[in-house]
Design a protein around this motif. Structure first.
Motif, short mmCIF file in Angstrom:
data_model
loop_
_atom_site.label_atom_id
_atom_site.label_comp_id
_atom_site.label_asym_id
_atom_site.label_seq_id
_atom_site.Cartn_x
_atom_site.Cartn_y
_atom_site.Cartn_z
N HIS A 217 0.87 -1.17 0.00
CA HIS A 217 0.00 0.00 0.00
C HIS A 217 0.91 1.21 0.00
CE1 HIS A 217 -2.37 3.15 2.33
NE2 HIS A 217 -2.80 3.16 1.09
N VAL A 218 0.98 1.89 -1.16
CA VAL A 218 1.87 3.04 -1.28
C VAL A 218 1.08 4.26 -0.85
CG1 VAL A 218 3.32 4.35 -2.84
CG2 VAL A 218 3.03 1.91 -3.17
N PHE A 219 1.51 4.86 0.22
CA PHE A 219 0.76 5.98 0.79
C PHE A 219 0.69 7.13 -0.21
CE2 PHE A 219 -0.65 8.91 4.06
CZ PHE A 219 -1.38 8.08 4.88
N TYR A 220 1.80 7.42 -0.86
CA TYR A 220 1.81 8.44 -1.91
C TYR A 220 2.27 7.78 -3.21
CZ TYR A 220 1.74 11.34 2.25
OH TYR A 220 1.41 11.88 3.46
N PRO A 221 1.35 7.39 -4.07
CA PRO A 221 1.72 6.74 -5.32
C PRO A 221 2.58 7.66 -6.19
CG PRO A 221 -0.63 6.50 -4.89
CD PRO A 221 -0.11 7.50 -3.92
#
Lengths: 460, 462
Positions: A217-221
């Motif tokens: 889960h990339v917090f800031y893609p």
């Protein structure tokens, strides 16, 4: 009949919105902010606002949507939300470490009268904003405008906070794409790229709200316009604002602040609007239109000629956001279809005039309504008076589609019950072919289902 | 240059102020902090007071639900919960006073009055609820007075719901809703209600679950007078005080009403859950026990035997796939978490993380009791914490709501919506089987062979 209570007779309503064709400003500001790289949108108000916006965006994009909230309490509603926002800013930078926090207000904090400029200055004074990081804000009182206004305001704030005036002009073209899907923003970048233009597209939610599955889960893609790119918008050669409702305010602000000339255009949905967009990019990039784009255009016209017979004269009802409605209507008229009912809850001055132009004098019977009582209920009443062949709009049209048994193509925001909009654009020539495919599918599926056996045809 | 993915915060993903809201079973002193306001700036998964009141009242299908405020609050709650109605569908419309700038300055009372009158004339509802939103609390509209006036003029109950978003948490919204319902209590005739009659409280008929539960009780010989509020009707609420017992599920949302009924009418209540085999059976037995009716108890036992026998063979098959897999549970109310831990255990699965948005200390103690040692228990968590724990603990499944679904999928975990977006009934015996099938389908999905999973990856054996 879910809408069994809807009557055909239209009673003028003084107040009261039934089944709205709009929502409130903050969600637009949140969506725009997600188009900045490593930005955490922040809702300055009660916890529910933030939760509702995140849920709605998640249902539309099927993506995690991250945003903070000031979590107002009774105390903050009396004494103001300054303490909450200061604490929030400090917490967010220490735990979530974004590059940018984009704060938007709510009806609550607006009515209390919180001064965001002052609060942000205080946060900086207190050292809660690390060097190189930014806190930006926009005012989005929910009792004025609509979700489109909120989007427009946040984009304008990006200019206000980031764009830097310059003595020199670069060859770069700023493109403000308006409230369109990540797929559309990607397509706009592709088209500009094919024409050799150096373009800064902002905001840009591609690679943010259409992120791939990676096991993390990339917090800031990785997507989103970066801070350096936003700063450079001040030295660009021109700004193309796609859609007056969503994009013009920012483009004009950029002109005033940095002297970047701007041109407001229709969203490039459909043939003519895409032509104008391509032509504008061609002019400013100083290069010709490459064959690949010519060919895409040719393919679109080919489909229009091949399948026109199934579209001619069809009556269409549309609802949604002004920029989309104007562009779609123009395209429908070019397909010899009739956009007869057009409704948007978003207020604004130029909409009706632009609609008139889009209709090209070919749909004299068209009824167009905007503002407070322009809602899905009114639309349904019109349809009951004289039916249409096709509905185009967001998910909320499905009640009417079912009750009246009318073919329905989803377009706009929100789409809560289908996928595809994030991945396949409707802007550009290829996007127009996709729209055509959708129109044809619903019409022809209907014929295959409803035609009597003797009329049932293999070839269409 | 395109920026690279920024894989941010990790080192310490629990906000300092939240540290007491996260505990692990087996910690020397189990002392969780909860029922607190969320920390400002935290990406909380919680909602507001208005949301809580809307959740409880919305399924009343023959009532008018008018949201008094700017448009957002009405549009975000427009038909988003699958609370089914067997009759009227009025609750699925979205009505808003759509307050504008001038109303904020001059007050929204006139607007509210006009809207109510127009709507009541057009739809002739059985009652009307007026939800106050944040702004209404602030500009000081006298909603009570407007409601009373319209009530007099139109001759039906027009009930204010004091649900200003900022005035607490979602839980306070439940209370506001119960207070609103309170105004209807005792106003109808109880004639014709049989001695063996109950009310179902906290059952919202998601995916038709109320119908299922009602049928179980009917087969035991128990009548249901009112359901609060799944497939609910105003006239049923008016006469619900005539039932012998209130059976309360989802205690967080309607406990307040149950207590009020007890005080006002001496009506006793019991707490139940319909999730999982054990809990559903207990919910039926407890009612039979309350009535002290041996024949009824026999019928309940026969029903449970029959239902369990019907689902067990398939359940045992599914268990073979799922045994040893690990689940995380993050739901709105904590009572549901208990049931889920038990239901998962029946499938051979362990729960490594359990939490809720709104649990009480008492709830969390209970949760701790039924969890295995090492289970992390969280109150009001956020995506960052959740991800960190899911990775650390190595999960195969997350059970949650709308906002948690895409997070689970991005991590490569199976997901089950145990909130209002469930598409199949998860309650009762049938629900247990649906739940098991759903968990199996998501945990064992062939899609996982194509994606990296953090740990504890489920290998699908062909």
């Amino acid at each position: 009949m879910l809408l069994r209570h809807t009557t055909a007779a239209v009673a003028e309503r003084e107040a009261l919105t039934i089944n709205p064709a709009k929502t409130c400003q903050p969600i637009g500001a949140m969506y725009a902010a997600l188009g900045i790289h490593a930005c955490l949108p922040h809702s300055h108000g009660s916890q529910g606002c933030c939760s509702y916006h995140r849920s709605t965006l998640t249902r539309h994009y099927k993506e995690p949507v991250m945003a903070g909230t000031s979590s107002f309490t009774e105390g903050s509603s009396v004494f103001g939300g300054q303490a909450n926002l200061l604490q929030a800013i400090a917490n967010i930078f220490s735990i979530y470490d974004p590059d940018v926090i984009a704060v938007h207000t709510t009806c609550l904090s607006e009515t209390i009268g919180d001064d965001l400029v002052q609060i942000i200055a205080k946060a900086r004074e207190e050292g809660s904003i690390p060097p190189g990081k930014m806190v930006i804000h926009t005012n989005t009182p929910s009792y004025a405008g609509s979700h489109v206004t909120g989007f427009s305001s946040m984009v304008k704030s990006m200019v206000g906070y980031f764009s830097e005036p310059s003595d020199t002009r670069s060859q770069t073209i700023n493109i403000i794409p308006g409230w369109v899907e990540p797929s559309d923003m990607r397509e706009i970048k592709r088209l500009a790229g094919l024409m050799g233009a150096d373009a800064i597209v902002f905001p840009d939610t591609s690679d943010v709200l259409d992120a791939p599955q990676t096991g993390k889960h990339v917090f800031y893609p990785k997507g989103g316009v970066t801070m350096p790119a936003l700063r450079r918008t001040g030295e660009s050669a021109v700004t193309l604002a796609l859609g007056p409702a969503a994009s013009e305010a920012a483009a004009k602000a950029l002109d005033v602040k940095c002297g970047v000339p701007c041109e407001t255009m229709t969203l490039p949905i459909g043939l003519q609007a895409t032509d104008r967009f391509i032509d504008a990019v061609r002019q400013y990039s100083g290069r010709g239109v490459p064959a690949i784009i010519e060919e895409e255009r040719g393919r679109l016209i080919d489909v229009m000629t091949d399948m026109g017979q199934y579209l001619q004269g069809k009556r269409v009802a549309l609802w949604g956001d002004p920029d989309q409605l104007v562009a779609l209507s123009e395209f429908l008229v070019d397909l010899d279809m009739k956009p007869v009912y057009v409704v948007t809850g978003t207020p604004g001055k130029v909409f009706e005039r632009r609609m008139e132009k889009a209709l090209q004098g070919r749909v004299p019977e068209a009824q167009i309504r905007q503002g407070a009582t322009a809602d899905m209920f009114l639309m349904h009443q019109w349809i009951k008076q004289e039916p249409v062949d096709l509905l185009i709009g967001n998910t909320y049209g499905k009640y009417i589609a079912r009750d009246e048994d009318i073919p329905f193509v989803r377009h706009g925001f929100p789409i809560l019950d289908r996928v595809g909009h994030s991945y396949f654009p409707t802007v550009g020539y290829a996007g127009a072919i996709r729209l055509l495919e959708k129109f044809l599918d619903v019409f022809l599926d209907r014929r295959d289902r409803d035609d009597p056996e003797e009329r049932f045809e293999l070839v269409m | 240059m395109k920026p690279q993915e920024t894989q941010k915060p990790a080192a310490n993903s629990v906000l300092d102020q939240r540290k007491r809201q996260v505990v692990t079973k087996g910690d020397a002193l189990f002392d969780i902090a909860c029922e607190t306001k969320s920390v400002a700036g935290s990406v909380s998964q919680r909602a507001c007071v208005f949301c809580g009141s809307r959740v409880v009242l919305y399924p009343l299908a023959d009532a008018l639900h008018l949201v008094h405020g700017p448009i957002g609050c009405a549009s975000y709650t427009w038909d988003i919960r699958g609370a089914l109605s067997s009759g009227p569908q009025l609750h699925r419309m979205s009505f808003s006073t759509d307050l504008s700038e001038m109303d904020i300055i001059l007050g929204g009372e006139k607007q509210l009055y006009r809207c109510l009158v127009e709507l009541i004339d057009a739809y002739r509802p059985k009652a009307a609820f007026v939800y106050s939103t944040c702004i209404v609390g602030l500009i000081g509209d006298d909603v009570e007075a407007v409601c009373a006036q319209v009530s007099r003029e139109k001759g039906l109950s027009v009930i204010p719901v004091f649900s200003e978003g900022f005035a607490g948490t979602k839980k306070d919204g439940y209370k506001a809703a119960c207070d609103a319902l309170g105004r209807l209590l005792g106003t109808g005739s109880t004639e014709g209600i049989v001695p063996h009659a109950i009310n179902l409280l906290g059952e919202f008929n998601l995916a038709g679950e109320t119908w299922l539960i009602k049928d179980y009780y009917r087969r035991m010989g128990v009548d249901v007078v009112a359901t609060v509020t799944g497939d609910g009707r105003i006239d049923d609420i008016r006469r619900m005080h005539g039932a012998a017992l209130n059976v309360v599920q989802c205690s967080g949302s309607v406990m307040h009403l149950a207590k009020r009924l007890k005080e006002q009418f001496g009506q006793p209540y019991i707490r139940v859950s319909y999730f999982g085999v054990e809990d559903t059976a207990k919910a039926l037995y407890d009612v039979a026990e309350h009535f002290g009716d041996a024949a009824m108890m026999d019928r309940a036992r026969a029903l449970v035997r029959e239902e369990v026998a019907a689902l067990m063979p398939e359940l045992m098959c599914i268990k073979k796939d799922l045994a040893g897999k690990r689940a995380a549970v993050y739901v709105g109310g904590s009572f549901k978490a208990f049931s889920l831990v038990r239901a998962l255990r029946l499938l051979g699965m362990g729960t490594v993380l359990a939490g809720s948005q709104t649990g009480t200390k008492e709830d969390y103690r209970e949760l701790e009791k039924i969890c295995d040692p090492g289970t992390v228990i969280v109150d009001d968590t956020n995506p960052l914490e959740l991800c960190a724990f899911l990775k650390e603990k190595g999960c195969d499944l997350l059970i949650g709501g709308v906002k948690e679904r895409p997070i689970a999928h991005k991590l490569g975990l199976g997901f089950c919506d145990h909130n209002h977006e469930r598409k199949k009934s998860l309650a009762g015996f049938v629900g247990m089987l649906n739940f098991a099938r759903e968990v199996q389908a998501t945990v064992m999905s062939p899609v996982w062979q194509f994606v990296p999973r953090p740990s504890g990856a489920a290998e699908r054996t062909p």
